[in-house]
Design a protein around this motif. Structure first.
Motif, PDB file in Angstrom:
ATOM      1  N   ASP A 152       0.531  -0.913  -0.039  1.00  0.00           N
ATOM      2  CA  ASP A 152       0.430  -0.157  -0.277  1.00  0.00           C
ATOM      3  C   ASP A 152       0.823   1.173   0.215  1.00  0.00           C
ATOM      4  O   ASP A 152       0.511   2.435  -0.569  1.00  0.00           O
ATOM      5  CB  ASP A 152      -0.964   0.145   1.267  1.00  0.00           C
ATOM      6  N   ALA A 153       1.871   1.042   0.385  1.00  0.00           N
ATOM      7  CA  ALA A 153       2.403   2.154   0.092  1.00  0.00           C
ATOM      8  C   ALA A 153       3.120   2.188  -0.370  1.00  0.00           C
ATOM      9  O   ALA A 153       4.171   3.667  -0.357  1.00  0.00           O
ATOM     10  CB  ALA A 153       4.313   2.179   1.681  1.00  0.00           C
ATOM     11  N   LEU A 154       3.412   1.623  -1.147  1.00  0.00           N
ATOM     12  CA  LEU A 154       4.819   1.938  -2.703  1.00  0.00           C
ATOM     13  C   LEU A 154       3.819   2.307  -3.414  1.00  0.00           C
ATOM     14  O   LEU A 154       3.849   2.567  -5.029  1.00  0.00           O
ATOM     15  CB  LEU A 154       5.411   0.259  -2.938  1.00  0.00           C
ATOM     16  N   CYS A 155       1.791   1.433  -3.299  1.00  0.00           N
ATOM     17  CA  CYS A 155       1.082   1.890  -4.375  1.00  0.00           C
ATOM     18  C   CYS A 155       0.068   2.455  -4.025  1.00  0.00           C
ATOM     19  O   CYS A 155      -1.265   2.204  -3.878  1.00  0.00           O
ATOM     20  CB  CYS A 155       0.162   0.520  -5.013  1.00  0.00           C
ATOM     21  N   PRO A 156      -0.249   3.996  -3.076  1.00  0.00           N
ATOM     22  CA  PRO A 156      -1.134   4.537  -3.038  1.00  0.00           C
ATOM     23  C   PRO A 156      -2.147   4.952  -3.295  1.00  0.00           C
ATOM     24  O   PRO A 156      -3.273   4.858  -3.216  1.00  0.00           O
ATOM     25  CB  PRO A 156      -0.744   5.594  -2.177  1.00  0.00           C
ATOM     26  N   PRO A 157      -1.958   5.772  -4.383  1.00  0.00           N
ATOM     27  CA  PRO A 157      -3.580   5.056  -5.264  1.00  0.00           C
ATOM     28  C   PRO A 157      -3.974   4.295  -6.221  1.00  0.00           C
ATOM     29  O   PRO A 157      -5.162   5.123  -6.435  1.00  0.00           O
ATOM     30  CB  PRO A 157      -2.635   6.700  -6.839  1.00  0.00           C
ATOM     31  N   TRP A 158      -3.552   3.239  -6.065  1.00  0.00           N
ATOM     32  CA  TRP A 158      -4.529   2.007  -7.040  1.00  0.00           C
ATOM     33  C   TRP A 158      -4.958   1.574  -6.097  1.00  0.00           C
ATOM     34  O   TRP A 158      -5.838   0.811  -6.457  1.00  0.00           O
ATOM     35  CB  TRP A 158      -3.155   1.553  -7.540  1.00  0.00           C
ATOM     36  N   LYS A 159      -4.250   1.430  -4.306  1.00  0.00           N
ATOM     37  CA  LYS A 159      -5.093   0.450  -3.632  1.00  0.00           C
ATOM     38  C   LYS A 159      -5.298  -0.888  -4.451  1.00  0.00           C
ATOM     39  O   LYS A 159      -6.548  -1.623  -5.010  1.00  0.00           O
ATOM     40  CB  LYS A 159      -6.927   1.072  -3.851  1.00  0.00           C
ATOM     41  N   PRO A 160      -3.996  -1.317  -4.459  1.00  0.00           N
ATOM     42  CA  PRO A 160      -3.881  -3.019  -5.123  1.00  0.00           C
ATOM     43  C   PRO A 160      -5.155  -3.553  -4.393  1.00  0.00           C
ATOM     44  O   PRO A 160      -4.767  -4.113  -3.166  1.00  0.00           O
ATOM     45  CB  PRO A 160      -2.248  -3.023  -5.351  1.00  0.00           C
ATOM     46  N   LYS A 161      -4.842  -5.338  -4.977  1.00  0.00           N
ATOM     47  CA  LYS A 161      -5.740  -6.218  -4.322  1.00  0.00           C
ATOM     48  C   LYS A 161      -5.449  -6.985  -5.047  1.00  0.00           C
ATOM     49  O   LYS A 161      -3.953  -7.449  -6.021  1.00  0.00           O
ATOM     50  CB  LYS A 161      -7.022  -6.507  -5.694  1.00  0.00           C
ATOM     51  N   ILE A 162      -5.308  -8.343  -4.007  1.00  0.00           N
ATOM     52  CA  ILE A 162      -4.111  -9.984  -4.350  1.00  0.00           C
ATOM     53  C   ILE A 162      -4.998 -10.939  -4.145  1.00  0.00           C
ATOM     54  O   ILE A 162      -5.907 -10.812  -3.471  1.00  0.00           O
ATOM     55  CB  ILE A 162      -3.265  -9.646  -2.903  1.00  0.00           C
ATOM     56  N   LEU A 163      -4.663 -11.690  -5.632  1.00  0.00           N
ATOM     57  CA  LEU A 163      -5.178 -12.763  -5.966  1.00  0.00           C
ATOM     58  C   LEU A 163      -4.423 -14.150  -5.484  1.00  0.00           C
ATOM     59  O   LEU A 163      -2.808 -14.054  -5.982  1.00  0.00           O
ATOM     60  CB  LEU A 163      -5.624 -12.921  -7.114  1.00  0.00           C
ATOM     61  N   THR A 164      -4.622 -14.712  -5.061  1.00  0.00           N
ATOM     62  CA  THR A 164      -3.769 -15.828  -4.520  1.00  0.00           C
ATOM     63  C   THR A 164      -4.314 -17.381  -4.660  1.00  0.00           C
ATOM     64  O   THR A 164      -5.723 -17.156  -4.374  1.00  0.00           O
ATOM     65  CB  THR A 164      -3.161 -16.013  -2.707  1.00  0.00           C
ATOM     66  N   ILE A 165      -3.304 -18.003  -5.474  1.00  0.00           N
ATOM     67  CA  ILE A 165      -4.093 -19.449  -5.688  1.00  0.00           C
ATOM     68  C   ILE A 165      -2.898 -20.527  -5.207  1.00  0.00           C
ATOM     69  O   ILE A 165      -2.050 -20.254  -5.098  1.00  0.00           O
ATOM     70  CB  ILE A 165      -3.972 -19.760  -7.437  1.00  0.00           C
ATOM     71  N   LEU A 166      -4.277 -21.467  -4.517  1.00  0.00           N
ATOM     72  CA  LEU A 166      -3.365 -22.361  -3.377  1.00  0.00           C
ATOM     73  C   LEU A 166      -3.767 -23.976  -4.340  1.00  0.00           C
ATOM     74  O   LEU A 166      -4.997 -24.323  -4.732  1.00  0.00           O
ATOM     75  CB  LEU A 166      -4.122 -22.818  -2.018  1.00  0.00           C
TER      76      LEU A 166
END
Length: 234
Positions: free
Chosen positions: A2-16
């Motif tokens: 979040d600190a590196l990408c403040p404007p974009w509010k990144p989402k995380i997709l994880t596949i197990l």
């Protein structure tokens, strides 16, 4: 992130994927890479990789000293037709949070890859950071290419049109559910996983798989259940 990408509010997709299959596929990938380099490299056996990984777990407090080695487990199987109870001495009453703390200072040997299949403690910091505002999605590998899962993933990413035709989707699903995808990725590596090592790893990962329902919700209840008896529940 979040600190590196403040404007974009990144989402995380994880596949197990199944952690036993993941560990074996990882080893085969390393063998394939060593062959492609054209430079002779000494790759230890998968059994040796497992031995080093278990030693790492014991030295870092993820397992207790009473854990049976792979070699002793295989000897026990050879001398007794009955499937034994778990060869692992798990610490009692250890929470996901405690395991996550142990991971922060975890020191692994150069080729110790078993820890990457202990999904629940590894996911905990991501759940805390991203799940509260619906910015984390965790999918099951063998279900990722069914139409419902694809639609859910695209909605999560904010993409309206999947743009994946039915034939391509069916082909991806077939490769995922039959293991052809791993075969293609490790093409030319004709190896079979020793069933005694496979059983040993099932005993290792099953208790950690059960923690996923506690962390991610009841839809993960029963995932990664191998039907093996455990000596000590966590």
């Amino acid at each position: 992130i979040d600190a590196l990408c403040p404007p974009w509010k990144p989402k995380i997709l994880t596949i197990l994927c199944d952690p036993v299959e993941r560990a074996w596929s990882h080893y085969r990938m390393d063998v394939r890479k060593s062959q492609k380099r054209g430079v002779p490299m000494t790759i230890p056996s998968f059994a040796e990789r497992v031995r080093r990984g278990i030693d790492d777990f014991i030295s870092n407090g993820l397992l207790n000293v009473g854990t049976m080695s792979l070699q002793d487990f295989q000897t026990s199987l050879a001398n007794n037709s009955d499937v034994p109870s778990s060869p692992f001495a798990f610490p009692k009453n250890v929470t996901i949070e405690k395991y996550a703390q142990l991971f922060e200072d975890y020191k692994e040997s150069k080729e110790g890859h078993l820890i990457r299949g202990l999904y629940a403690p590894l996911l905990l910091p991501w759940v805390k950071q991203f799940a509260a505002d619906d910015r984390l999605m965790v999918m099951k590998f063998k279900e990722m290419w069914n139409e419902t899962s694809v639609d859910e993933a695209f909605r999560f990413a904010g993409v309206a049109d999947t743009s994946i035709d039915d034939e391509r989707l069916a082909n991806k699903k077939k490769k995922t559910t039959t293991g052809e995808g791993d075969h293609h990725a490790n093409k030319g590596i004709e190896m079979s996983l020793d069933p005694t090592i496979q059983l040993y790893l099932k005993f290792l990962y099953q208790p950690f798989n059960r923690l996923l329902a506690q962390l991610l919700g009841e839809e993960w209840d029963g995932w990664g259940e191998y039907g093996v008896a455990e000596k000590a529940a966590m």
